[in-house]
Design a protein around this motif. Structure first.
Motif, PDB file in Angstrom:
ATOM      1  N   GLU A 180       0.903  -1.298  -0.072  1.00 37.93           N
ATOM      2  CA  GLU A 180      -0.190   0.011  -0.079  1.00 37.93           C
ATOM      3  C   GLU A 180       0.735   1.167   0.028  1.00 37.93           C
ATOM      4  O   GLU A 180       1.606   1.338   0.771  1.00 37.93           O
ATOM      5  CB  GLU A 180      -0.911   0.034   1.191  1.00 37.93           C
ATOM      6  CG  GLU A 180      -1.988  -1.023   1.160  1.00 37.93           C
ATOM      7  CD  GLU A 180      -2.905  -0.592   0.377  1.00 37.93           C
ATOM      8  OE1 GLU A 180      -3.155   0.419  -0.347  1.00 37.93           O
ATOM      9  OE2 GLU A 180      -3.908  -1.687  -0.293  1.00 37.93           O
ATOM     10  N   PHE A 181       0.837   1.958  -0.897  1.00 38.26           N
ATOM     11  CA  PHE A 181       1.606   3.072  -1.209  1.00 38.26           C
ATOM     12  C   PHE A 181       1.369   4.467  -0.127  1.00 38.26           C
ATOM     13  O   PHE A 181      -0.172   4.399  -0.183  1.00 38.26           O
ATOM     14  CB  PHE A 181       1.704   3.662  -2.510  1.00 38.26           C
ATOM     15  CG  PHE A 181       2.228   4.839  -2.905  1.00 38.26           C
ATOM     16  CD1 PHE A 181       3.689   5.152  -2.740  1.00 38.26           C
ATOM     17  CD2 PHE A 181       1.527   6.251  -2.985  1.00 38.26           C
ATOM     18  CE1 PHE A 181       4.313   6.554  -2.990  1.00 38.26           C
ATOM     19  CE2 PHE A 181       2.216   7.554  -3.138  1.00 38.26           C
ATOM     20  CZ  PHE A 181       3.404   7.695  -2.992  1.00 38.26           C
ATOM     21  N   ALA A 182       2.041   4.811   0.296  1.00 37.78           N
ATOM     22  CA  ALA A 182       1.575   6.195   1.383  1.00 37.78           C
ATOM     23  C   ALA A 182       1.941   7.470   0.999  1.00 37.78           C
ATOM     24  O   ALA A 182       1.109   8.447   1.027  1.00 37.78           O
ATOM     25  CB  ALA A 182       1.969   5.708   2.899  1.00 37.78           C
ATOM     26  N   ASP A 231      19.679   5.121   1.637  1.00 37.85           N
ATOM     27  CA  ASP A 231      18.342   4.579   1.487  1.00 37.85           C
ATOM     28  C   ASP A 231      18.549   3.403   0.261  1.00 37.85           C
ATOM     29  O   ASP A 231      19.435   3.440  -0.577  1.00 37.85           O
ATOM     30  CB  ASP A 231      17.443   5.449   0.990  1.00 37.85           C
ATOM     31  CG  ASP A 231      16.891   6.554   2.138  1.00 37.85           C
ATOM     32  OD1 ASP A 231      17.130   5.978   3.128  1.00 37.85           O
ATOM     33  OD2 ASP A 231      16.562   7.701   1.888  1.00 37.85           O
ATOM     34  N   ASP A 232      17.544   2.477   0.523  1.00 44.45           N
ATOM     35  CA  ASP A 232      17.508   1.536  -0.450  1.00 44.45           C
ATOM     36  C   ASP A 232      16.981   1.694  -1.887  1.00 44.45           C
ATOM     37  O   ASP A 232      15.970   2.339  -2.040  1.00 44.45           O
ATOM     38  CB  ASP A 232      16.495   0.366   0.041  1.00 44.45           C
ATOM     39  CG  ASP A 232      16.655  -1.044  -0.391  1.00 44.45           C
ATOM     40  OD1 ASP A 232      17.074  -0.986  -1.907  1.00 44.45           O
ATOM     41  OD2 ASP A 232      16.462  -1.965  -0.032  1.00 44.45           O
ATOM     42  N   PHE A 233      17.881   1.486  -2.702  1.00 48.15           N
ATOM     43  CA  PHE A 233      17.550   2.229  -4.355  1.00 48.15           C
ATOM     44  C   PHE A 233      16.472   1.380  -4.791  1.00 48.15           C
ATOM     45  O   PHE A 233      15.508   1.923  -5.679  1.00 48.15           O
ATOM     46  CB  PHE A 233      18.960   1.765  -5.045  1.00 48.15           C
ATOM     47  CG  PHE A 233      19.721   2.951  -4.917  1.00 48.15           C
ATOM     48  CD1 PHE A 233      19.824   3.943  -5.565  1.00 48.15           C
ATOM     49  CD2 PHE A 233      21.240   2.564  -4.415  1.00 48.15           C
ATOM     50  CE1 PHE A 233      20.979   5.090  -5.335  1.00 48.15           C
ATOM     51  CE2 PHE A 233      22.045   3.223  -4.167  1.00 48.15           C
ATOM     52  CZ  PHE A 233      22.093   4.548  -4.695  1.00 48.15           C
ATOM     53  N   ARG A 234      15.858   0.283  -4.328  1.00 42.31           N
ATOM     54  CA  ARG A 234      14.951  -0.485  -4.899  1.00 42.31           C
ATOM     55  C   ARG A 234      13.557   0.471  -4.693  1.00 42.31           C
ATOM     56  O   ARG A 234      12.655   0.160  -5.347  1.00 42.31           O
ATOM     57  CB  ARG A 234      14.577  -1.712  -4.092  1.00 42.31           C
ATOM     58  CG  ARG A 234      15.769  -2.792  -4.495  1.00 42.31           C
ATOM     59  CD  ARG A 234      15.390  -4.091  -3.575  1.00 42.31           C
ATOM     60  NE  ARG A 234      15.826  -3.962  -2.263  1.00 42.31           N
ATOM     61  CZ  ARG A 234      15.439  -4.931  -1.463  1.00 42.31           C
ATOM     62  NH1 ARG A 234      15.037  -6.068  -1.681  1.00 42.31           N
ATOM     63  NH2 ARG A 234      15.482  -4.629  -0.106  1.00 42.31           N
ATOM     64  N   TYR A 235      13.469   1.424  -3.692  1.00 42.06           N
ATOM     65  CA  TYR A 235      12.439   2.057  -3.348  1.00 42.06           C
ATOM     66  C   TYR A 235      12.181   3.427  -4.032  1.00 42.06           C
ATOM     67  O   TYR A 235      11.607   4.287  -3.687  1.00 42.06           O
ATOM     68  CB  TYR A 235      12.108   2.004  -1.956  1.00 42.06           C
ATOM     69  CG  TYR A 235      12.047   0.520  -1.250  1.00 42.06           C
ATOM     70  CD1 TYR A 235      10.615   0.102  -1.625  1.00 42.06           C
ATOM     71  CD2 TYR A 235      12.930   0.142  -0.727  1.00 42.06           C
ATOM     72  CE1 TYR A 235      10.820  -1.360  -1.105  1.00 42.06           C
ATOM     73  CE2 TYR A 235      12.872  -1.252  -0.031  1.00 42.06           C
ATOM     74  CZ  TYR A 235      11.679  -1.979  -0.365  1.00 42.06           C
ATOM     75  OH  TYR A 235      11.592  -3.191   0.022  1.00 42.06           O
ATOM     76  N   LEU A 236      13.336   3.823  -4.927  1.00 43.12           N
ATOM     77  CA  LEU A 236      13.395   5.028  -5.425  1.00 43.12           C
ATOM     78  C   LEU A 236      12.073   5.172  -6.545  1.00 43.12           C
ATOM     79  O   LEU A 236      11.874   4.178  -7.213  1.00 43.12           O
ATOM     80  CB  LEU A 236      14.619   5.261  -6.174  1.00 43.12           C
ATOM     81  CG  LEU A 236      15.805   5.736  -5.146  1.00 43.12           C
ATOM     82  CD1 LEU A 236      17.057   5.792  -6.185  1.00 43.12           C
ATOM     83  CD2 LEU A 236      15.681   6.946  -4.485  1.00 43.12           C
ATOM     84  N   LYS A 260       9.957   6.038  -2.197  1.00 39.55           N
ATOM     85  CA  LYS A 260       8.581   5.535  -1.921  1.00 39.55           C
ATOM     86  C   LYS A 260       8.239   5.330  -0.614  1.00 39.55           C
ATOM     87  O   LYS A 260       9.218   4.455  -0.058  1.00 39.55           O
ATOM     88  CB  LYS A 260       8.076   4.635  -2.883  1.00 39.55           C
ATOM     89  CG  LYS A 260       8.060   4.850  -4.296  1.00 39.55           C
ATOM     90  CD  LYS A 260       7.464   3.758  -5.245  1.00 39.55           C
ATOM     91  CE  LYS A 260       7.476   4.182  -6.669  1.00 39.55           C
ATOM     92  NZ  LYS A 260       7.121   3.021  -7.599  1.00 39.55           N
ATOM     93  N   LEU A 261       7.284   5.471   0.154  1.00 44.33           N
ATOM     94  CA  LEU A 261       7.014   4.953   1.358  1.00 44.33           C
ATOM     95  C   LEU A 261       5.514   4.083   1.388  1.00 44.33           C
ATOM     96  O   LEU A 261       4.857   4.488   0.445  1.00 44.33           O
ATOM     97  CB  LEU A 261       6.816   6.140   2.433  1.00 44.33           C
ATOM     98  CG  LEU A 261       7.942   6.954   2.721  1.00 44.33           C
ATOM     99  CD1 LEU A 261       7.605   8.296   3.592  1.00 44.33           C
ATOM    100  CD2 LEU A 261       9.136   6.330   3.123  1.00 44.33           C
TER     101      LEU A 261
END
Length: 298
Positions: free
Chosen positions: A43-45, A54-59, A73-74
């Motif tokens: 669920e995107f917030a 920070d983890d590049f996977r969540y850019l 992305k959070l």
């Protein structure tokens, strides 16, 4: 999944529901409720600025292509919803046909089952204390997962109604013992001489979303017996002899209506969902109609 409390057909219908919490869950345990905590669920917030490490996977590379700035992305982490069921197991709940206590246990079974199917954590708090049921009650204090439903039903079935309850003390203690607030369901006749206000107020003050279900026997709501009667208090054993004529019957029924209305108004003024049910109410009417219409679940 046969059990003496709920039919297989009713269980199948309850599986379609989920408890609806106006407040988001704050429990630290993972479940299936959206929480304000930020985690790594689907669920995107929101976004936040990228910081080294920070983890590049969540850019968000799409956003980078438009703004040429790095954003992370959070996601909203899913948490379980704590559900506490306060079950009046005093002697007075053994009154009626059907018994008030039997009807209350059926409601507790239904609420618990919906919560367990939603991976919420269920705690049943019977009151008053009963030393003979210490282990049994302990097994009902923290139940989680649909696979626990059979044991949950079995333990509910073995509970008995005996002793004199201190309604307010029981609810206040339960509110203080809870690590996190969640949904509270109070199943009682609410006929404690000391009232109900402090106990319900304690739950609301602790942050619980409270649902109060008052259960009365048909004989309590509309007695059919007249004449000279010898009344015995189920909890204290006090005896009182009265002459119960038709005029007094009308006065009694008005008194019961006034009591229930005051309780309803008290709950309404504090954001508590209130329901009144006779112990002979068809269970499906209460569970599938009234509670659903009031958005206790859906």
């Amino acid at each position: 999944m046969p059990n003496p409390l709920l039919t297989a057909e009713l269980l199948r219908r309850l599986e379609q529901f989920q408890l609806l919490a106006a407040r988001r869950a704050k429990s630290s345990a993972r479940g299936e409720r959206r929480s304000k905590a930020r985690g790594q669920s689907v669920e995107f917030a929101d976004h936040r600025n990228y910081v080294p490490g920070d983890d590049f996977r969540y850019l968000d590379w799409n956003l980078y292509g438009r703004l040429e700035k790095l954003f992370l992305k959070l996601y909203e982490e899913e948490r379980e919803l704590p559900v506490r069921i306060f079950l009046d197991a005093s002697e007075s709940m053994g009154f009626g046909e059907p018994r008030k206590f039997d009807f209350a246990r059926q409601i507790a079974a239904a609420v618990g089952y919906v919560a367990l199917c939603g991976f919420d954590r269920v705690s049943v708090v019977p009151f008053p204390d009963n030393p003979d049921e210490t282990a049994l009650r302990g097994a009902l204090r923290s139940v989680r997962g649909r696979k626990s439903a059979l044991n949950y039903f079995a333990n509910l079935t073995q509970l008995t109604a005996k002793g004199t309850a201190d309604f307010n003390q029981s609810l206040r203690r339960g509110a203080l013992e809870a690590r996190q607030a969640g949904v509270a369901v109070v199943l009682s006749d609410f006929l404690d001489p000391a009232g109900y206000e402090p106990g319900l107020t304690a739950l609301v003050g602790r942050g619980f979303q409270v649902n109060a279900i008052q259960i009365l026997a048909p004989e309590e709501m509309a007695p059919s017996t007249f004449g000279d009667l010898r009344l015995v208090d189920a909890e204290t054993g006090n005896v009182q002899e009265v002459t119960f004529g038709r005029y007094r019957m009308s006065s009694y029924q008005q008194m019961v209506q006034n009591f229930c209305q005051r309780l309803r108004e008290f709950c309404s003024g504090r954001g508590i969902s209130f329901f009144l049910a006779a112990s002979n109410t068809p269970l499906e009417d209460l569970l599938l109609k009234q509670l659903r219409k009031a958005e206790v679940w859906g």
